[in-house]
Design a protein around this motif. Structure first.
Motif, PDB file in Angstrom:
ATOM      1  N   ILE A 136       0.712  -1.287   0.014  1.00 40.38           N
ATOM      2  CA  ILE A 136      -0.065  -0.055   0.110  1.00 40.38           C
ATOM      3  C   ILE A 136       0.851   1.274   0.006  1.00 40.38           C
ATOM      4  N   TRP A 137       1.630   1.423   0.924  1.00 35.90           N
ATOM      5  CA  TRP A 137       2.516   2.644   1.139  1.00 35.90           C
ATOM      6  C   TRP A 137       3.704   2.965   0.010  1.00 35.90           C
ATOM      7  N   GLN A 138       4.339   2.006  -0.275  1.00 35.58           N
ATOM      8  CA  GLN A 138       5.205   2.241  -1.200  1.00 35.58           C
ATOM      9  C   GLN A 138       4.709   2.450  -2.738  1.00 35.58           C
ATOM     10  N   PRO A 139       3.857   1.700  -3.109  1.00 36.75           N
ATOM     11  CA  PRO A 139       2.941   2.156  -4.509  1.00 36.75           C
ATOM     12  C   PRO A 139       2.426   3.684  -4.408  1.00 36.75           C
ATOM     13  N   ILE A 140       1.670   4.201  -3.486  1.00 33.20           N
ATOM     14  CA  ILE A 140       1.313   5.236  -3.415  1.00 33.20           C
ATOM     15  C   ILE A 140       2.239   6.345  -3.451  1.00 33.20           C
ATOM     16  N   HIS A 141       3.238   6.221  -2.601  1.00 33.11           N
ATOM     17  CA  HIS A 141       4.246   7.259  -2.533  1.00 33.11           C
ATOM     18  C   HIS A 141       5.249   7.315  -3.724  1.00 33.11           C
ATOM     19  N   ILE A 163       5.592  10.480  -6.317  1.00 31.27           N
ATOM     20  CA  ILE A 163       6.939  10.860  -6.805  1.00 31.27           C
ATOM     21  C   ILE A 163       6.701  10.897  -8.347  1.00 31.27           C
ATOM     22  N   ASP A 164       6.209  10.075  -9.051  1.00 31.80           N
ATOM     23  CA  ASP A 164       6.167  10.086 -10.422  1.00 31.80           C
ATOM     24  C   ASP A 164       5.388  11.243 -11.168  1.00 31.80           C
ATOM     25  N   SER A 165       4.340  11.361 -10.390  1.00 32.58           N
ATOM     26  CA  SER A 165       3.491  12.519 -10.617  1.00 32.58           C
ATOM     27  C   SER A 165       3.901  13.915 -10.631  1.00 32.58           C
ATOM     28  N   GLU A 166       4.739  13.989  -9.683  1.00 33.18           N
ATOM     29  CA  GLU A 166       5.739  15.238  -9.210  1.00 33.18           C
ATOM     30  C   GLU A 166       6.530  15.676 -10.427  1.00 33.18           C
ATOM     31  N   LEU A 167       7.190  14.162 -10.831  1.00 34.98           N
ATOM     32  CA  LEU A 167       8.378  14.523 -11.935  1.00 34.98           C
ATOM     33  C   LEU A 167       7.678  14.711 -13.158  1.00 34.98           C
ATOM     34  N   LYS A 168       6.466  14.199 -13.597  1.00 33.82           N
ATOM     35  CA  LYS A 168       5.806  14.437 -14.575  1.00 33.82           C
ATOM     36  C   LYS A 168       5.425  15.948 -14.773  1.00 33.82           C
TER      37      LYS A 168
END
Length: 153
Positions: free
Chosen positions: A35-40, A44-49
């Protein structure tokens, strides 16, 4: 469930406590991994995009003056004149040229594909001419194409 209860009751109180603690840490590990790691990571991916999109937007905005400059250059001469001047420089032979409003429809004799790309790049970057449609066919000679229809604006 009965087998688990029998097994649990057969354990010493100290062993039961160790199993409880191990179960807690295993549950905590599963929560982190599932749960935690995929959400995190998704955050991060959306911030990079978003950062990449902002950088691309600023780059495009910095190029906007160049686009308006190219439009001004294009308006200084007709498309017919620009094509007539640049085609011989790139050894391109126009077999048919047909003006239509603000557009120009061309047919070209067989031309090396790379030469065609260089010419179209020149038209767009230095003269502000936009390619609207390109219909090509493979020629018998390797590396050359037959341009059936080319529409410029």
């Amino acid at each position: 469930m009965k087998a688990f209860t029998t097994w649990w009751l057969s354990l010493q109180p100290r062993e039961q406590q160790l199993v409880k603690i191990a179960g807690f840490f295993i549950g905590l590990g599963l929560f982190y991994v599932a749960i935690w790691q995929p959400i995190h990571q998704a955050k991060i991916d959306s911030e990079l995009k978003a950062k990449a999109a902002a950088e691309q937007l600023s780059w495009l905005q910095s190029r906007l003056p160049l686009l308006t400059q190219n439009s001004a250059v294009a308006s200084s001469g007709s498309i017919n004149d620009i094509v007539a001047q640049t085609a011989p420089q790139f050894k391109i032979r126009v077999s048919r040229m047909q003006p239509q409003n603000d557009q120009l429809q061309l047919s070209l004799e067989d031309v090396p594909f790379e030469q065609l790309l260089r010419w179209l790049t020149e038209l767009q970057s230095k003269h502000g001419v936009q390619l609207l449609q390109l219909d090509i066919a493979v020629s018998e000679v390797p590396g050359t194409v037959r341009v059936r229809r080319l529409v410029l604006e």
